[in-house]
Design an enzyme around this catalytic site. Structure first.
Site, PDB file in Angstrom:
ATOM      1  N   GLU A   3      43.605  36.198  29.311  1.00 59.94           N
ATOM      2  CA  GLU A   3      44.528  36.016  28.175  1.00 59.94           C
ATOM      3  C   GLU A   3      43.786  36.219  26.845  1.00 59.94           C
ATOM      4  OE1 GLU A   3      47.787  33.392  28.372  1.00 59.94           O
ATOM      5  OE2 GLU A   3      47.891  33.480  30.562  1.00 59.94           O
ATOM      6  N   GLY A  48      42.197  46.775  29.143  1.00 63.18           N
ATOM      7  CA  GLY A  48      42.084  45.320  29.255  1.00 63.18           C
ATOM      8  C   GLY A  48      42.249  44.693  27.885  1.00 63.18           C
TER       9      GLY A  48
HETATM   10  C1  LIG Z   1      41.121  36.069  37.488  1.00 64.38           C
HETATM   11  C2  LIG Z   1      41.826  36.950  36.496  1.00 64.38           C
HETATM   12  C3  LIG Z   1      43.190  36.794  36.296  1.00 64.38           C
HETATM   13  C4  LIG Z   1      43.877  37.636  35.403  1.00 64.38           C
HETATM   14  N1  LIG Z   1      45.243  37.535  35.298  1.00 64.38           N
HETATM   15  C5  LIG Z   1      45.932  38.479  34.593  1.00 64.38           C
HETATM   16  C6  LIG Z   1      47.353  38.546  34.644  1.00 64.38           C
HETATM   17  O1  LIG Z   1      48.014  37.724  35.282  1.00 64.38           O
HETATM   18  N2  LIG Z   1      47.987  39.553  33.976  1.00 64.38           N
HETATM   19  C7  LIG Z   1      47.313  40.484  33.259  1.00 64.38           C
HETATM   20  O2  LIG Z   1      47.950  41.365  32.671  1.00 64.38           O
HETATM   21  N3  LIG Z   1      45.948  40.452  33.182  1.00 64.38           N
HETATM   22  C8  LIG Z   1      45.248  39.484  33.846  1.00 64.38           C
HETATM   23  N4  LIG Z   1      43.865  39.458  33.810  1.00 64.38           N
HETATM   24  C9  LIG Z   1      43.171  40.448  33.011  1.00 64.38           C
HETATM   25  C10 LIG Z   1      42.412  39.838  31.825  1.00 64.38           C
HETATM   26  O3  LIG Z   1      43.314  39.437  30.833  1.00 64.38           O
HETATM   27  C11 LIG Z   1      41.398  40.903  31.347  1.00 64.38           C
HETATM   28  O4  LIG Z   1      40.377  40.947  32.326  1.00 64.38           O
HETATM   29  C12 LIG Z   1      40.821  40.581  29.990  1.00 64.38           C
HETATM   30  O5  LIG Z   1      41.808  40.734  28.997  1.00 64.38           O
HETATM   31  C13 LIG Z   1      39.633  41.490  29.640  1.00 64.38           C
HETATM   32  O6  LIG Z   1      39.896  42.831  29.926  1.00 64.38           O
HETATM   33  P1  LIG Z   1      38.838  43.689  30.805  1.00 64.38           P
HETATM   34  O7  LIG Z   1      38.524  42.906  32.013  1.00 64.38           O
HETATM   35  O8  LIG Z   1      39.373  45.055  30.960  1.00 64.38           O
HETATM   36  O9  LIG Z   1      37.520  43.709  29.905  1.00 64.38           O
HETATM   37  P2  LIG Z   1      37.199  44.757  28.704  1.00 64.38           P
HETATM   38  O10 LIG Z   1      38.372  44.841  27.783  1.00 64.38           O
HETATM   39  O11 LIG Z   1      36.687  46.014  29.289  1.00 64.38           O
HETATM   40  O12 LIG Z   1      36.027  43.991  27.949  1.00 64.38           O
HETATM   41  C14 LIG Z   1      34.683  43.969  28.448  1.00 64.38           C
HETATM   42  C15 LIG Z   1      33.831  43.214  27.417  1.00 64.38           C
HETATM   43  O13 LIG Z   1      33.869  43.904  26.154  1.00 64.38           O
HETATM   44  C16 LIG Z   1      34.294  43.017  25.144  1.00 64.38           C
HETATM   45  N5  LIG Z   1      35.077  43.741  24.137  1.00 64.38           N
HETATM   46  C17 LIG Z   1      36.101  44.609  24.350  1.00 64.38           C
HETATM   47  N6  LIG Z   1      36.590  45.052  23.177  1.00 64.38           N
HETATM   48  C18 LIG Z   1      35.861  44.441  22.204  1.00 64.38           C
HETATM   49  C19 LIG Z   1      35.891  44.454  20.776  1.00 64.38           C
HETATM   50  N7  LIG Z   1      36.769  45.202  20.097  1.00 64.38           N
HETATM   51  N8  LIG Z   1      34.984  43.706  20.096  1.00 64.38           N
HETATM   52  C20 LIG Z   1      34.083  42.946  20.767  1.00 64.38           C
HETATM   53  N9  LIG Z   1      34.014  42.872  22.113  1.00 64.38           N
HETATM   54  C21 LIG Z   1      34.890  43.600  22.817  1.00 64.38           C
HETATM   55  C22 LIG Z   1      35.140  41.988  25.853  1.00 64.38           C
HETATM   56  O14 LIG Z   1      35.290  40.803  25.087  1.00 64.38           O
HETATM   57  C23 LIG Z   1      34.361  41.807  27.133  1.00 64.38           C
HETATM   58  O15 LIG Z   1      33.302  40.915  26.919  1.00 64.38           O
HETATM   59  C24 LIG Z   1      43.164  38.601  34.655  1.00 64.38           C
HETATM   60  C25 LIG Z   1      41.779  38.733  34.852  1.00 64.38           C
HETATM   61  C26 LIG Z   1      41.122  37.948  35.767  1.00 64.38           C
HETATM   62  C27 LIG Z   1      39.645  38.169  36.002  1.00 64.38           C
END
Ligand SMILES: Cc1cc2nc3c(=O)[nH]c(=O)nc-3n(C[C@H](O)[C@H](O)[C@H](O)COP(=O)(O)OP(=O)(O)OC[C@H]3O[C@@H](n4cnc5c(N)ncnc54)[C@H](O)[C@@H]3O)c2cc1C
Length: 380
Positions: free
Chosen positions: A363, A131
């Site tokens: 994003e 993500g």
């Molecule tokens: C409704 C919705 C629509 C979406 N649409 C799209 C789309 O069209 N295309 C697409 O490709 N993706 C899409 N996404 C995905 C979205 O971009 C990701 O959910 C987002 O980037 C976070 O990734 P993750 O959910 O895997 O969270 P994770 O990366 O697992 O993060 C979990 C938590 O840990 C924190 N974290 C992670 N790494 C660090 C760090 N290095 N330092 C501090 N904190 C950190 C994060 O900020 C977060 O709070 C969508 C998501 C949703 C829910």
């Protein structure tokens, strides 16, 4: 920095505002209760020329600048963040990558359909285990001699259930991290592409968020976007600008929260006078208005830079970070100002709160925006 809108931009704002109030607002209830993707609204966006605002005329677009596109997202999101995200993903990351990185043949083939709304675009970067750290993606796009074979799963793909084209990222070589990632234009009916589970979400009801499964999905060489290994660069370039779109969506939500709060506080009476007369309430309104104004300045500053093709990575991240937080805070205060009524589905406060929260996540989460901004500060 010039913040004056041109006559053309003012006309665009009025046209979108009228459309949102007359045609989008009546559909909100249905989107909320039935979680129904608003196909008719998307069709109307196409008819009004809003599906290709920053796309040049030669490719069937409206040939307006990026700021005009941001104005449209801002106005739509004041009424419906769902319609805002559909347009934002379609344009910022579903269509723009083809305009910026596509071959002439790809531009001719896809842009007129996307810009007219005949096609809906989507962007597939996120995976179940990649993500925030998108460079860790696992999807493979194995070169086969005359094409590529895609295998893997994409997660949370906006517009996914209704999209005609997907910008998909996979590994063409096993170099680690961002190296070896390539981008592809994948059409919806490609054998081996399966639309998987539709997510049931807290907010943005009516928007389509799905998993995509790729099983032996064969692509020709013509579907490669840019060069092999350019994928991560393409993803990041478009996400940078895309963040201004999410800032505009957040700004729309925050402004709607403020408008509803002011109206309610003026008419709701307790202790024999409108609650707006209580400093405990009016100061909340003052704080909300100040944050809305600051979010507006940051968002339009980033949009103006992008319109002039100037670097705007830091400004886009700042706008998204600030505006999304302003939207969440404004929506929480709106629920509070509406009291018990704010906690019910009879009023818009709880929807604004649910819709605002995602702006701090997609994003690039707020934590990732902090990383981007601090990297700029320490490198510049
Ligand atoms: C409704 C919705 C629509 C979406 N649409 C799209 C789309 O069209 N295309 C697409 O490709 N993706 C899409 N996404 C995905 C979205 O971009 C990701 O959910 C987002 O980037 C976070 O990734 P993750 O959910 O895997 O969270 P994770 O990366 O697992 O993060 C979990 C938590 O840990 C924190 N974290 C992670 N790494 C660090 C760090 N290095 N330092 C501090 N904190 C950190 C994060 O900020 C977060 O709070 C969508 C998501 C949703 C829910």
């Amino acid at each position: 920095m010039e913040f004056t809108f041109s006559d053309e931009q003012r006309m665009m704002r009025k046209m979108v505002r009228d459309f949102a109030e007359k045609e989008v607002a009546p559909e909100i209830q249905r989107m909320e209760t039935e979680d129904r993707f608003p196909v008719e609204i998307v069709r109307r966006l196409g008819e009004l020329g809003l599906m290709g605002i920053p796309i040049p005329e030669e490719y069937g677009g409206s040939a307006m600048d990026y700021t005009s596109y941001i104005i449209a997202l801002h106005e739509l999101s004041k009424v419906s963040a769902t319609v805002g995200v559909i347009l934002s993903v379609h344009t910022s990351v579903g269509t723009n990558p083809i305009l910026s990185f596509g071959s002439e043949a790809q531009k001719q083939k896809y842009l007129p359909k996307l810009a007219s709304g005949q096609y809906l675009g989507a962007f597939a970067l996120t995976e179940p285990s990649a993500g925030s750290d998108a460079s860790n993606l696992k999807m493979t796009a194995k070169p086969t001699g005359d094409g590529y074979l895609l295998q893997g799963t994409k997660m949370f793909i906006t517009n996914g259930g209704y999209a005609d084209t997907f910008i998909v990222f996979g590994r063409t070589s096993q170099e680690g991290g961002y190296k070896g990632v390539s981008a592809f234009i994948v059409e919806k009916d490609t054998p081996g592409l399966h639309i998987g589970k539709t997510e049931k979400k807290m907010g943005l009801h009516g928007s389509s968020t799905v998993q995509l499964n790729f099983e032996d999905c064969y692509l020709t060489k013509e579907q490669l976007l840019g060069n092999e290994g350019d994928g991560f660069k393409i993803a990041m370039a478009n996400l940078n600008a895309g963040r201004i779109g999410i800032a505009a969506q957040s700004l729309g939500i925050a402004e709607a929260a403020l408008t509803h709060s002011v109206a309610y506080a003026k008419q709701r009476e307790q202790f024999g006078r409108p609650i707006a007369d209580q400093q405990g309430v009016s100061f909340k309104l003052a704080d909300m208005a100040t944050k809305v104004e600051a979010a507006k300045l940051l968002t339009y500053q980033a949009a103006f830079l992008r319109s002039k093709d100037k670097p705007c990575g830091k400004e886009a991240s700042m706008a998204k970070l600030f505006a999304s937080k302003a939207a969440v805070q404004a929506a929480i205060e709106t629920v509070q100002i509406f009291g018990g009524y704010g906690y019910t589905k009879d009023y818009p406060a709880e929807r604004l709160f649910r819709d605002a929260k995602i702006c701090e996540i997609y994003e690039g989460t707020s934590e990732i925006q902090h990383m981007v901004i601090s990297k700029h500060l320490l490198q510049d």
